[in-house]
Design an enzyme around this catalytic site. Structure first.
Site, PDB file in Angstrom:
ATOM      1  N   GLU A  81       0.824  -1.208   0.000  1.00 30.13           N
ATOM      2  CA  GLU A  81       0.000   0.000   0.000  1.00 30.13           C
ATOM      3  C   GLU A  81       0.861   1.263   0.000  1.00 30.13           C
ATOM      4  O   GLU A  81       0.517   2.262  -0.651  1.00 30.13           O
ATOM      5  CB  GLU A  81      -0.932  -0.003   1.218  1.00 30.13           C
ATOM      6  CG  GLU A  81      -2.022  -1.053   1.190  1.00 30.13           C
ATOM      7  CD  GLU A  81      -1.535  -2.443   1.589  1.00 30.13           C
ATOM      8  OE1 GLU A  81      -2.303  -3.403   1.447  1.00 30.13           O
ATOM      9  OE2 GLU A  81      -0.371  -2.568   2.057  1.00 30.13           O
ATOM     10  N   PRO A 100      11.156 -13.782  -0.408  1.00 27.15           N
ATOM     11  CA  PRO A 100      10.007 -14.013   0.478  1.00 27.15           C
ATOM     12  C   PRO A 100       9.265 -12.716   0.778  1.00 27.15           C
ATOM     13  O   PRO A 100       9.883 -11.648   0.905  1.00 27.15           O
ATOM     14  CB  PRO A 100      10.648 -14.598   1.737  1.00 27.15           C
ATOM     15  CG  PRO A 100      11.949 -15.178   1.272  1.00 27.15           C
ATOM     16  CD  PRO A 100      12.406 -14.253   0.187  1.00 27.15           C
ATOM     17  N   ARG A 101       7.958 -12.817   0.895  1.00 27.06           N
ATOM     18  CA  ARG A 101       7.138 -11.635   1.144  1.00 27.06           C
ATOM     19  C   ARG A 101       7.427 -11.019   2.503  1.00 27.06           C
ATOM     20  O   ARG A 101       7.487  -9.804   2.635  1.00 27.06           O
ATOM     21  CB  ARG A 101       5.646 -12.032   1.057  1.00 27.06           C
ATOM     22  CG  ARG A 101       4.663 -10.913   1.394  1.00 27.06           C
ATOM     23  CD  ARG A 101       4.668  -9.833   0.346  1.00 27.06           C
ATOM     24  NE  ARG A 101       3.617  -8.852   0.578  1.00 27.06           N
ATOM     25  CZ  ARG A 101       3.376  -7.810  -0.206  1.00 27.06           C
ATOM     26  NH1 ARG A 101       4.106  -7.619  -1.289  1.00 27.06           N
ATOM     27  NH2 ARG A 101       2.406  -6.961   0.069  1.00 27.06           N
ATOM     28  N   MET A 115      14.943  -6.046   2.512  1.00 28.45           N
ATOM     29  CA  MET A 115      13.697  -5.406   2.113  1.00 28.45           C
ATOM     30  C   MET A 115      13.952  -4.298   1.085  1.00 28.45           C
ATOM     31  O   MET A 115      15.014  -3.685   1.050  1.00 28.45           O
ATOM     32  CB  MET A 115      12.993  -4.809   3.341  1.00 28.45           C
ATOM     33  CG  MET A 115      12.546  -5.848   4.366  1.00 28.45           C
ATOM     34  SD  MET A 115      11.371  -7.032   3.667  1.00 28.45           S
ATOM     35  CE  MET A 115       9.990  -5.935   3.309  1.00 28.45           C
ATOM     36  N   GLY A 116      12.960  -4.058   0.244  1.00 30.45           N
ATOM     37  CA  GLY A 116      13.006  -2.923  -0.673  1.00 30.45           C
ATOM     38  C   GLY A 116      13.843  -3.126  -1.918  1.00 30.45           C
ATOM     39  O   GLY A 116      14.138  -2.152  -2.615  1.00 30.45           O
ATOM     40  N   ASN A 171       1.438  -7.962  -6.573  1.00 30.35           N
ATOM     41  CA  ASN A 171       1.381  -7.010  -7.675  1.00 30.35           C
ATOM     42  C   ASN A 171       2.137  -7.505  -8.915  1.00 30.35           C
ATOM     43  O   ASN A 171       3.364  -7.477  -8.961  1.00 30.35           O
ATOM     44  CB  ASN A 171       1.952  -5.673  -7.207  1.00 30.35           C
ATOM     45  CG  ASN A 171       1.766  -4.565  -8.220  1.00 30.35           C
ATOM     46  OD1 ASN A 171       1.168  -4.768  -9.279  1.00 30.35           O
ATOM     47  ND2 ASN A 171       2.265  -3.395  -7.905  1.00 30.35           N
ATOM     48  N   LEU A 224       2.088  -6.020 -11.735  1.00 33.34           N
ATOM     49  CA  LEU A 224       2.505  -4.893 -12.564  1.00 33.34           C
ATOM     50  C   LEU A 224       3.977  -4.540 -12.350  1.00 33.34           C
ATOM     51  O   LEU A 224       4.598  -3.930 -13.222  1.00 33.34           O
ATOM     52  CB  LEU A 224       1.641  -3.669 -12.259  1.00 33.34           C
ATOM     53  CG  LEU A 224       0.173  -3.794 -12.677  1.00 33.34           C
ATOM     54  CD1 LEU A 224      -0.591  -2.536 -12.290  1.00 33.34           C
ATOM     55  CD2 LEU A 224       0.049  -4.048 -14.179  1.00 33.34           C
ATOM     56  N   GLU A 225       4.522  -4.922 -11.208  1.00 30.49           N
ATOM     57  CA  GLU A 225       5.942  -4.619 -10.977  1.00 30.49           C
ATOM     58  C   GLU A 225       6.833  -5.324 -11.998  1.00 30.49           C
ATOM     59  O   GLU A 225       7.675  -4.671 -12.630  1.00 30.49           O
ATOM     60  CB  GLU A 225       6.318  -4.994  -9.539  1.00 30.49           C
ATOM     61  CG  GLU A 225       5.676  -4.081  -8.502  1.00 30.49           C
ATOM     62  CD  GLU A 225       5.997  -4.487  -7.086  1.00 30.49           C
ATOM     63  OE1 GLU A 225       6.210  -5.704  -6.845  1.00 30.49           O
ATOM     64  OE2 GLU A 225       6.036  -3.623  -6.202  1.00 30.49           O
TER      65      GLU A 225
END
Length: 452
Positions: free
Chosen positions: A77, A298-299, A339-340, A365, A367-368
């Site tokens: 988000e 991993p998420r 992360m990121g 997502n 779209l990434e």
């Protein structure tokens, strides 16, 4: 402020009783939540305790009042809303922006994207006194809620103080709509108190409408993620000819690279089985320098150690991104345990698998990777972003896989037919170009409720 008739709405005694009963239940549950969060933060207990005050409404006061408050649950988000927030900051550089998140990973993403240019803290527990204290301290002129975080006391507090609350990039699945209908006396009054809902797709628009929201407070804006993905830096066509290493010294011209992004429990196993099947396929005569490389992302960071232990039990050679500046030819898997950096991985990829879709999480997502012109695979669970996935599948950019056998067959076809893979990737990039514009429509909706 226009279109403010919802401020004159009068909830019934039963509806108010349900909201207070809900609040009482939260009071009972909060100690359990506190100890759970504290257990996760043993190494930084003092820092955690100070930030826990934010959870009960003791948030820092901004240097400037009358700004915008955005609530973004977590990483997805935050990233989706970032383009809208940056546009608002460009249009109104003197307007103060506050962003709240629910998760620590969301907090880290806010800091990574915006640094000190915005104020950030955790959203308080959804209790009347904590939400009232939040609004009293921040004094925003509008509150924007991203996607699906509808909290009864937050929305009630905004409504009672005549602060517009607008749901942006709003998502409402059939499953969520049925759940909200079951607790209609608690949920449905929120729709009368919300100022506007900007629905990200036709499904979401229809479900909000079925729940009873007035059509004059409902707009189909399209999905902000189209605009966000299209704005990713360096999203040139990935034709397999890129010779500029941008991540761990990798480039996509030598080895086929699969990025398995935002994976959940069980999906790493599918990816590992797929890689083993490809490496053992005699019809694919790989050498050490041309064999497939898989980057697993991993998420959730708390699963990094679990996935590492899983990889240790396989015959495959792997490295962790946090320990490496480059990847040797005999490496089979990179565990991206930072992360990121997902988009950095996509920038050197040849193919993508988007997680949360074989696992029943609704799919993340797609779209990434489309922004990097990658052919994409997803599992059967894509209900979080059905319109996006439908567009990508219709144009041939998205292939559906349900297990390791499907994924192996799909990747083998793309490896043996690179022109077909490139065509699928370019089709996904075209979807982005054709469906952008949600931010402009959202800004138009916002302008009805706030004056700059």
């Amino acid at each position: 402020m226009s279109d403010a008739d919802h401020f004159s709405y009068k909830p019934s005694l039963l509806e108010e009783a349900c909201r207070w009963l809900y609040s009482l239940l939260l009071v009972v549950l909060i100690p359990l939540v506190y100890f759970q969060l504290a257990a996760k933060s043993k190494k930084e207990k003092s820092a955690y305790q100070s930030r826990f005050l934010e959870r009960i409404g003791f948030v820092p006061r901004p240097n400037q009042k009358n700004g915008y408050l955005f609530h973004c649950v977590s990483v997805g988000e935050v990233v989706a809303a970032s383009c809208l927030i940056k546009r608002i900051m460009a249009l109104n550089p003197s307007t103060h922006i506050t962003i709240t998140t629910t998760t620590a990973t969301g907090s880290a993403r806010v800091n990574a994207i915006f640094g000190d240019s915005v104020q950030h803290f955790y959203l308080p527990f959804d209790l009347p006194f904590s939400m009232n204290r939040l609004l009293k301290r921040v004094k925003p002129k509008a509150v924007f809620i991203t996607e699906v975080e509808l909290w009864p006391n937050l929305i009630h507090a905004c409504w009672s103080k005549h602060i517009p609350s607008i749901v942006i990039n709003a998502r409402m699945t059939e499953r969520s709509a049925k759940r909200y209908n079951k607790i209609g006396k608690l949920f449905l009054p929120m729709l009368s108190k919300v100022s506007h809902v900007c629905a990200q797709g036709q499904r979401d628009y229809d479900n909000y409408k079925l729940l009873g929201i007035n059509e004059d407070k409902l707009t189909l804006t399209n999905n902000i993620k189209f605009d966000q993905a299209a704005s990713v830096q360096g999203t040139g066509e990935n034709t397999g000819q890129n010779t500029q290493p941008t991540f761990l010294g990798l480039s996509s011209n030598a080895r086929p690279i699969l990025v398995a992004g935002s994976t959940h429990e069980g999906e790493e196993t599918v990816v590992i089985e797929t890689l083993l099947a490809l490496l053992n396929d005699d019809s694919l005569p790989f050498t050490a320098s041309t064999s497939p490389l898989v980057i697993i992302v991993p998420r959730h960071p708390e699963r990094f150690t679990h996935v590492e232990k899983m990889l240790e039990s396989t015959p495959l050679r792997f490295v962790k991104s946090s320990d490496s500046n480059s990847v040797a030819d005999d490496t089979n898997i990179v565990l991206l345990n930072e992360m990121g950096k997902l988009n950095s991985a996509y920038s050197v990829a040849t193919y993508a698998f988007v997680g949360g879709s074989i696992a029943d999480k609704g799919g993340h997502n797609a779209l990434e990777p489309a922004a990097f012109s990658l052919p994409i695979m997803m599992g059967p669970n894509r209900y979080n972003n059905p319109v996006i996935c439908e567009h990508l599948a219709e144009c041939g950019a998205l292939s559906i896989v349900t297990n390791a056998a499907d994924m192996t067959a799909c990747l083998k076809y793309w490896i043996q037919n690179p022109s077909a893979a490139a065509l699928a990737g370019s089709a996904g990039k075209e979807v982005l170009k054709q469906n952008s514009g949600a931010i402009d429509v959202t800004l138009k909706c916002i302008s009805k409720y706030v004056t700059h």
